[in-house]
Design a protein around this motif. Structure first.
Motif, PDB file in Angstrom:
ATOM      1  N   ASP A  71       0.841  -1.193   0.000  1.00 53.22           N
ATOM      2  CA  ASP A  71       0.000   0.000   0.000  1.00 53.22           C
ATOM      3  C   ASP A  71       0.881   1.249   0.000  1.00 53.22           C
ATOM      4  N   PRO A  72       0.796   2.084  -1.057  1.00 59.46           N
ATOM      5  CA  PRO A  72       1.626   3.296  -1.097  1.00 59.46           C
ATOM      6  C   PRO A  72       1.406   4.213   0.102  1.00 59.46           C
TER       7      PRO A  72
ATOM      8  N   HIS B 290       1.059  11.083  -3.327  1.00 59.25           N
ATOM      9  CA  HIS B 290       0.719   9.676  -3.587  1.00 59.25           C
ATOM     10  C   HIS B 290       1.807   9.009  -4.436  1.00 59.25           C
ATOM     11  N   ARG B 291       2.320   9.705  -5.435  1.00 60.64           N
ATOM     12  CA  ARG B 291       3.395   9.146  -6.261  1.00 60.64           C
ATOM     13  C   ARG B 291       4.633   8.851  -5.410  1.00 60.64           C
TER      14      ARG B 291
ATOM     15  N   GLU C  59       3.926   5.561  -3.941  1.00 63.92           N
ATOM     16  CA  GLU C  59       4.022   4.501  -4.945  1.00 63.92           C
ATOM     17  C   GLU C  59       5.476   4.142  -5.243  1.00 63.92           C
TER      18      GLU C  59
ATOM     19  N   SER D 296       7.008   0.458  -4.590  1.00 63.17           N
ATOM     20  CA  SER D 296       7.583  -0.313  -5.698  1.00 63.17           C
ATOM     21  C   SER D 296       9.013  -0.732  -5.398  1.00 63.17           C
TER      22      SER D 296
END
Length: 289
Positions: free
Chosen positions: A110-111, A276-277, A280, A284
């Motif tokens: 979950d980011p 949010h990025r 992410e 990742s």
């Protein structure tokens, strides 16, 4: 020689000699015709039989040719005696196939989990990484980027009641950036906290007088210091973010000034996406380790 009754007789032939005799019977023409017909029938059967054998041979050749044409170029013309025996051909193909052990991929990370706690949100951060480039495009609208700023004394970049709110909830850093378009400017302030709970508390504690201080410079004049401007407050993860938008000529913002509202909303949306990025990217990276 005399011709008397009983037919001619031959003399002086010697003792015991018999004169030749002529038979008075005629040939059996019907029997001879039947025998000839029988011979002709046998000859016809032989011809017919030979033709049938030839037909069978041609049919066999055609069958072989068909097999070769429909195959993959490797069709065999071997006699049946050289083909695999029936026992060598599997008779049951309905049995269960090979079984594989069921596996499941781990759930994606979950980011938001990575941007909600300072212990996990460890990637470098600054106003230039949250707001890169020289301009921002939202849909068909392009905003030019102005000045950037960052301070660990959060209250020094706040107006009204916002300074006290940030201090109370242990703000560790306040980053600002300004964008401008068609005489309308907006400053976004991103306040950093150690936990999501503190960021959410700061957002809820903010009121109508909690305003981030506008940032001028880099082609943007001073704005929203004394005029009425439009402000917003939001929170996501361990970040609370605030906007203040207004006219660069000092005019008060009114309810009908929809372009000012749109500008503030665009920058608030972009800020949310950038945070949010950030989550992410860290999720990742963690998944690939």
């Amino acid at each position: 020689m005399s011709f008397g009754q009983g037919g001619p007789q031959w003399g002086s032939g010697g003792s015991g000699s018999q004169p030749p005799r002529w038979s008075s019977q005629t040939p059996d023409w019907a029997a001879m015709a039947e025998a000839s017909e029988s011979r002709n029938r046998r000859r016809r059967w032989m011809l017919v039989g030979g033709g049938a054998l030839a037909t069978i041979a041609v049919g066999a050749a055609v069958a072989v040719a068909v097999v070769s044409a429909d195959g993959d170029g490797q069709a065999s013309n071997k006699p049946s005696s050289q083909l695999p025996a029936t026992a060598d051909i599997p008779s049951d193909t309905t049995g269960p196939g090979p079984s594989f052990e069921e596996t499941s991929a781990p759930p994606p990370l979950d980011p938001k989990e990575f941007i909600s706690d300072v212990k996990k949100d460890t990637a470098p951060i600054g106003p230039d990484t949250l707001f890169p480039g020289t301009q921002l495009t939202m849909g068909e609208t392009v905003y030019k980027k102005g000045a950037l700023a960052s301070t660990k004394t959060c209250a020094s970049a706040a107006q009204g009641t916002l300074g006290a709110v940030l201090t109370k909830n242990d703000c560790t850093r306040l980053m600002r950036v300004t964008y401008i378009r068609d005489g309308i400017a907006v400053t976004v302030g991103v306040a950093v906290f150690d936990t999501e709970a503190k960021a959410l508390k700061a957002k809820n504690d903010a009121d109508s007088k909690s305003v981030v201080q506008s940032l001028s410079g880099s082609g943007v004049p001073t704005f929203c210091r004394s005029a009425i401007c439009r402000s917003t407050s939001n929170a996501y993860g361990r970040y609370a973010y605030f906007t203040v938008a207004g006219f660069t000529n000092g005019k008060d913002v009114k309810q009908k000034d929809t372009k000012v509202f749109t500008t503030g909303d665009d920058l608030a949306e972009f800020t949310f996406r950038q945070i949010h990025r950030r989550g992410e990217a860290q999720a990742s990276e963690a998944a690939g380790q």
